[in-house]
Design a protein around this motif. Structure first.
Motif, PDB file in Angstrom:
ATOM      1  N   PRO A 250       1.278  -0.933   0.246  1.00 45.69           N
ATOM      2  CA  PRO A 250      -0.027  -0.184   0.291  1.00 45.69           C
ATOM      3  C   PRO A 250       0.577   1.166  -0.057  1.00 45.69           C
ATOM      4  CG  PRO A 250       0.016  -0.976   2.172  1.00 45.69           C
ATOM      5  CD  PRO A 250       1.243  -2.129   1.175  1.00 45.69           C
ATOM      6  N   HIS A 251       0.874   2.283   0.204  1.00 50.80           N
ATOM      7  CA  HIS A 251       0.984   3.911  -0.155  1.00 50.80           C
ATOM      8  C   HIS A 251       0.955   3.696   1.297  1.00 50.80           C
ATOM      9  CE1 HIS A 251       1.114   7.443   0.152  1.00 50.80           C
ATOM     10  NE2 HIS A 251       0.624   8.015   0.655  1.00 50.80           N
ATOM     11  N   GLN A 252       2.241   4.055   1.680  1.00 48.84           N
ATOM     12  CA  GLN A 252       2.732   3.669   3.319  1.00 48.84           C
ATOM     13  C   GLN A 252       2.361   5.238   3.338  1.00 48.84           C
ATOM     14  OE1 GLN A 252       4.215   1.210   4.704  1.00 48.84           O
ATOM     15  NE2 GLN A 252       3.970   0.457   2.522  1.00 48.84           N
ATOM     16  N   ALA A 253       1.038   5.659   3.821  1.00 45.97           N
ATOM     17  CA  ALA A 253       0.781   7.462   4.952  1.00 45.97           C
ATOM     18  C   ALA A 253       0.714   7.065   6.195  1.00 45.97           C
ATOM     19  CB  ALA A 253      -0.614   8.240   3.790  1.00 45.97           C
ATOM     20  N   ASN A 254      -0.098   5.822   6.656  1.00 48.93           N
ATOM     21  CA  ASN A 254      -0.407   5.393   7.725  1.00 48.93           C
ATOM     22  C   ASN A 254      -0.470   4.707   8.681  1.00 48.93           C
ATOM     23  OD1 ASN A 254      -2.477   5.593  10.466  1.00 48.93           O
ATOM     24  ND2 ASN A 254      -1.952   8.324  10.429  1.00 48.93           N
ATOM     25  N   VAL A 273       3.034  -5.848   3.019  1.00 49.76           N
ATOM     26  CA  VAL A 273       4.763  -5.170   3.023  1.00 49.76           C
ATOM     27  C   VAL A 273       4.534  -3.642   3.820  1.00 49.76           C
ATOM     28  CG1 VAL A 273       6.876  -4.361   1.741  1.00 49.76           C
ATOM     29  CG2 VAL A 273       5.826  -6.413   0.733  1.00 49.76           C
ATOM     30  N   VAL A 274       5.358  -3.384   5.018  1.00 50.83           N
ATOM     31  CA  VAL A 274       4.796  -2.192   6.267  1.00 50.83           C
ATOM     32  C   VAL A 274       7.148  -1.335   5.301  1.00 50.83           C
ATOM     33  CG1 VAL A 274       4.252  -1.116   7.872  1.00 50.83           C
ATOM     34  CG2 VAL A 274       3.200  -2.854   7.148  1.00 50.83           C
ATOM     35  N   THR A 275       6.399  -0.437   5.460  1.00 52.14           N
ATOM     36  CA  THR A 275       8.040   0.567   5.915  1.00 52.14           C
ATOM     37  C   THR A 275       7.852   1.788   6.275  1.00 52.14           C
ATOM     38  OG1 THR A 275       7.543   1.310   3.319  1.00 52.14           O
ATOM     39  CG2 THR A 275       8.729  -0.420   4.092  1.00 52.14           C
ATOM     40  N   VAL A 276       7.016   2.060   6.507  1.00 52.46           N
ATOM     41  CA  VAL A 276       6.136   3.647   6.727  1.00 52.46           C
ATOM     42  C   VAL A 276       6.831   4.282   8.324  1.00 52.46           C
ATOM     43  CG1 VAL A 276       4.203   2.985   8.187  1.00 52.46           C
ATOM     44  CG2 VAL A 276       4.480   5.440   7.338  1.00 52.46           C
ATOM     45  N   ALA A 277       7.016   3.259   8.957  1.00 54.63           N
ATOM     46  CA  ALA A 277       8.222   3.557  10.199  1.00 54.63           C
ATOM     47  C   ALA A 277       9.670   4.558   9.852  1.00 54.63           C
ATOM     48  CB  ALA A 277       8.035   1.938  10.904  1.00 54.63           C
ATOM     49  N   ASP A 278       9.653   4.127   8.671  1.00 58.27           N
ATOM     50  CA  ASP A 278      11.491   3.726   8.017  1.00 58.27           C
ATOM     51  C   ASP A 278      11.359   5.165   7.173  1.00 58.27           C
ATOM     52  OD1 ASP A 278      12.982   2.074  10.552  1.00 58.27           O
ATOM     53  OD2 ASP A 278      12.864   0.689   8.753  1.00 58.27           O
ATOM     54  N   HIS A 279      10.725   5.470   6.753  1.00 57.96           N
ATOM     55  CA  HIS A 279       9.989   6.029   5.673  1.00 57.96           C
ATOM     56  C   HIS A 279       8.904   7.371   5.785  1.00 57.96           C
ATOM     57  CE1 HIS A 279      11.658   3.033   2.749  1.00 57.96           C
ATOM     58  NE2 HIS A 279      12.318   2.648   3.898  1.00 57.96           N
ATOM     59  N   GLY A 280       8.481   7.201   6.854  1.00 55.54           N
ATOM     60  CA  GLY A 280       6.911   7.968   6.537  1.00 55.54           C
ATOM     61  C   GLY A 280       6.637   8.097   5.344  1.00 55.54           C
ATOM     62  N   ASN A 281       5.673   9.271   4.770  1.00 52.05           N
ATOM     63  CA  ASN A 281       5.107   9.453   3.823  1.00 52.05           C
ATOM     64  C   ASN A 281       5.683   9.601   2.889  1.00 52.05           C
ATOM     65  OD1 ASN A 281       3.301   9.967   1.746  1.00 52.05           O
ATOM     66  ND2 ASN A 281       1.588  10.367   2.696  1.00 52.05           N
ATOM     67  N   THR A 282       6.208   9.689   1.215  1.00 47.81           N
ATOM     68  CA  THR A 282       6.866   9.514   0.355  1.00 47.81           C
ATOM     69  C   THR A 282       6.309   9.650  -0.294  1.00 47.81           C
ATOM     70  OG1 THR A 282       7.860   7.431  -0.305  1.00 47.81           O
ATOM     71  CG2 THR A 282       9.755   9.156   0.936  1.00 47.81           C
ATOM     72  N   SER A 283       4.751   9.286  -0.787  1.00 49.20           N
ATOM     73  CA  SER A 283       3.911  10.481  -1.632  1.00 49.20           C
ATOM     74  C   SER A 283       4.157   9.280  -3.058  1.00 49.20           C
ATOM     75  CB  SER A 283       4.107  12.134  -2.097  1.00 49.20           C
ATOM     76  OG  SER A 283       3.134  11.676  -2.924  1.00 49.20           O
ATOM     77  N   ALA A 284       4.775   9.892  -4.199  1.00 46.37           N
ATOM     78  CA  ALA A 284       4.401   8.718  -5.288  1.00 46.37           C
ATOM     79  C   ALA A 284       5.054   7.628  -5.006  1.00 46.37           C
ATOM     80  CB  ALA A 284       4.771   9.875  -6.083  1.00 46.37           C
ATOM     81  N   ALA A 285       6.390   7.732  -4.354  1.00 45.49           N
ATOM     82  CA  ALA A 285       7.376   7.232  -4.098  1.00 45.49           C
ATOM     83  C   ALA A 285       7.413   5.615  -2.957  1.00 45.49           C
ATOM     84  CB  ALA A 285       8.868   7.789  -3.644  1.00 45.49           C
ATOM     85  N   SER A 286       6.256   6.052  -2.436  1.00 43.58           N
ATOM     86  CA  SER A 286       6.134   5.007  -1.599  1.00 43.58           C
ATOM     87  C   SER A 286       5.953   3.496  -1.613  1.00 43.58           C
ATOM     88  CB  SER A 286       5.033   5.354   0.012  1.00 43.58           C
ATOM     89  OG  SER A 286       3.778   5.421  -0.915  1.00 43.58           O
ATOM     90  N   ILE A 287       5.024   3.674  -2.535  1.00 41.90           N
ATOM     91  CA  ILE A 287       5.009   1.742  -3.103  1.00 41.90           C
ATOM     92  C   ILE A 287       6.135   1.466  -3.831  1.00 41.90           C
ATOM     93  CG2 ILE A 287       3.580   0.991  -4.889  1.00 41.90           C
ATOM     94  CD1 ILE A 287       1.335   1.780  -3.848  1.00 41.90           C
ATOM     95  N   PRO A 288       6.740   2.356  -4.750  1.00 38.45           N
ATOM     96  CA  PRO A 288       7.536   1.607  -5.400  1.00 38.45           C
ATOM     97  C   PRO A 288       8.894   1.021  -4.332  1.00 38.45           C
ATOM     98  CG  PRO A 288       7.695   3.605  -6.544  1.00 38.45           C
ATOM     99  CD  PRO A 288       6.765   3.083  -5.602  1.00 38.45           C
ATOM    100  N   LEU A 289       9.427   2.415  -3.457  1.00 36.70           N
ATOM    101  CA  LEU A 289       9.903   1.571  -2.557  1.00 36.70           C
ATOM    102  C   LEU A 289       9.956   1.064  -1.380  1.00 36.70           C
ATOM    103  CD1 LEU A 289      10.522   5.353  -0.661  1.00 36.70           C
ATOM    104  CD2 LEU A 289      12.370   3.855  -1.275  1.00 36.70           C
ATOM    105  N   ALA A 290       8.669   0.471  -0.943  1.00 37.12           N
ATOM    106  CA  ALA A 290       7.882  -0.373  -0.826  1.00 37.12           C
ATOM    107  C   ALA A 290       8.455  -1.715  -1.111  1.00 37.12           C
ATOM    108  CB  ALA A 290       6.720  -0.129  -0.320  1.00 37.12           C
ATOM    109  N   MET A 291       8.380  -1.502  -2.683  1.00 37.24           N
ATOM    110  CA  MET A 291       7.849  -3.300  -3.691  1.00 37.24           C
ATOM    111  C   MET A 291       9.584  -3.128  -3.601  1.00 37.24           C
ATOM    112  SD  MET A 291       5.624  -2.310  -7.142  1.00 37.24           S
ATOM    113  CE  MET A 291       4.421  -2.787  -6.727  1.00 37.24           C
ATOM    114  N   SER A 292      10.740  -2.621  -3.609  1.00 35.50           N
ATOM    115  CA  SER A 292      12.085  -2.885  -3.189  1.00 35.50           C
ATOM    116  C   SER A 292      12.419  -3.490  -2.340  1.00 35.50           C
ATOM    117  CB  SER A 292      12.684  -1.356  -3.806  1.00 35.50           C
ATOM    118  OG  SER A 292      13.945  -1.437  -3.993  1.00 35.50           O
ATOM    119  N   VAL A 293      12.144  -2.571  -1.320  1.00 36.31           N
ATOM    120  CA  VAL A 293      12.414  -3.095  -0.198  1.00 36.31           C
ATOM    121  C   VAL A 293      11.904  -4.272   0.435  1.00 36.31           C
ATOM    122  CG1 VAL A 293      12.203  -2.379   2.791  1.00 36.31           C
ATOM    123  CG2 VAL A 293      12.924  -0.644   1.266  1.00 36.31           C
ATOM    124  N   GLY A 294      11.064  -4.384   0.216  1.00 33.67           N
ATOM    125  CA  GLY A 294      10.515  -5.754   0.274  1.00 33.67           C
ATOM    126  C   GLY A 294      10.373  -7.162  -0.882  1.00 33.67           C
TER     127      GLY A 294
END
Length: 324
Positions: A250-254, A273-294
């Motif tokens: 998901p979009h990592q907003a909250n 796949v949850v990355t919000v704790a380490d990245h916060g809300n990175t808007s359009a970057a959040s899903i590809p960021l989470a995919m890469s980290v995942g």
């Protein structure tokens, strides 16, 4: 024979500066505990002075190319999702093209705020299915730290900077949901809700960038309902149900939104796949960021079914179902 847009590589980049929640205690009436309990965010990355959205995007693109074993010359098109471009024009995508040393193909930006990567991914899928491109580099990149109101504790603690990139390539499929690649997408927008989340500046209004404004409670209510609905619709289009899903990205907003949405789909955080704790809300970057980290964590594996979903200013929202 059916053409599918299959994921060949993924990568991300985060600026070096890490900002812990405790830093905000020095200037705002807030605490680390208050931020954690309400958002799930513990830290975020901020771009350095002179480090622009295109810089972040190029780094993420290079990582995705390396992951795919490709060169920039192998790419036919670059689509960048961002709400924080370096300049009014030219596009960030053309800057990425130049930064990668590519002189072929075409490049352009897509703007749908936090839902931008979903819109860009769907757009890239269309390029491949129509035969306009065989390989597309899709990037989400943001420097939201540049549009924060640092006196507003309800917004400035939420956002971070970063970039993620994905490479799609055309591949023959069977036309069934057993194929790898993008299986379906579902997009929506409703401009009546634009004042719930917006930036109070722009070229034809104030002539300046402005700062982010948000009605957090209202955005939360829309997010939980609309994200679950769009995910269900995309799964229906793919001939699937939530029981077929290996991972929601998901979009990592909250974290509360992420939990509530997964529960509406009958899934738990074990499937997210949850990355919000380490990245916060990175808007359009959040899903590809989470995919890469995942993928780097060993969570996302080839053949698994992924649902990516996001909502952002506009309001704009949507989802994509793909088999990795």
């Amino acid at each position: 024979m059916t053409i599918r847009a299959v994921v060949r590589g993924v990568g991300h980049y985060l600026p070096e500066r890490v900002v812990e929640n405790a830093e905000f205690e020095k200037t705002l009436d807030t605490t680390d505990e208050w931020i954690r309990t309400r958002t799930g965010i513990e830290r975020r990355h901020f771009a350095a002075e002179g480090e622009t959205t295109s810089h972040l995007a190029i780094k993420a693109a290079e990582a995705a190319l390396a992951d795919a074993g490709m060169q920039a010359s192998d790419i036919d098109a670059i689509v960048v999702a961002t709400s924080t471009p370096d300049h009014t024009f030219p596009s960030v995508a053309t800057m990425v093209q130049a930064g990668l040393g590519s002189t072929t193909g075409f490049a352009y930006d897509v703007q749908a705020v936090c839902a931008g990567f979903i819109f860009a991914l769907t757009n890239a899928n269309g390029l491949i299915l129509s035969g306009q491109a065989e390989r597309v580099l899709v990037i989400g990149a943001e420097t939201f730290s540049r549009i924060m109101d640092w006196t507003d504790r309800g917004t400035c603690v939420l956002f971070g900077d970063g970039a993620g990139a994905l490479i799609l390539e055309a591949e023959d499929g069977t036309g069934t949901n057993a194929d790898r690649g993008i299986l379906s997408s579902d997009l929506h927008s409703d401009g009546r809700y634009r004042e719930l989340l917006y930036v109070d500046g722009g070229v034809s209004t104030t002539g300046g960038a402005g700062v982010l404004k948000m009605q957090g409670n209202q955005v939360f209510k829309h997010a939980v309902t609309k994200l679950a609905q769009t995910a269900e619709k995309a799964l229906e289009k793919a001939g699937m149900s939530a029981s077929d899903v290996d991972w929601i990205v998901p979009h990592q907003a909250n974290l509360r939104i992420i939990k509530a949405t997964s529960e509406k789909l009958g899934l738990t955080l074990d499937n997210v796949v949850v990355t919000v704790a380490d990245h916060g809300n990175t808007s359009a970057a959040s899903i590809p960021l989470a995919m890469s980290v995942g993928k780097a964590r060993g969570q996302i594996k080839q053949g698994q079914v992924i649902v990516a979903e996001a909502i952002g200013g506009g309001l704009a929202w949507g989802s994509v179902v793909l088999r990795w």
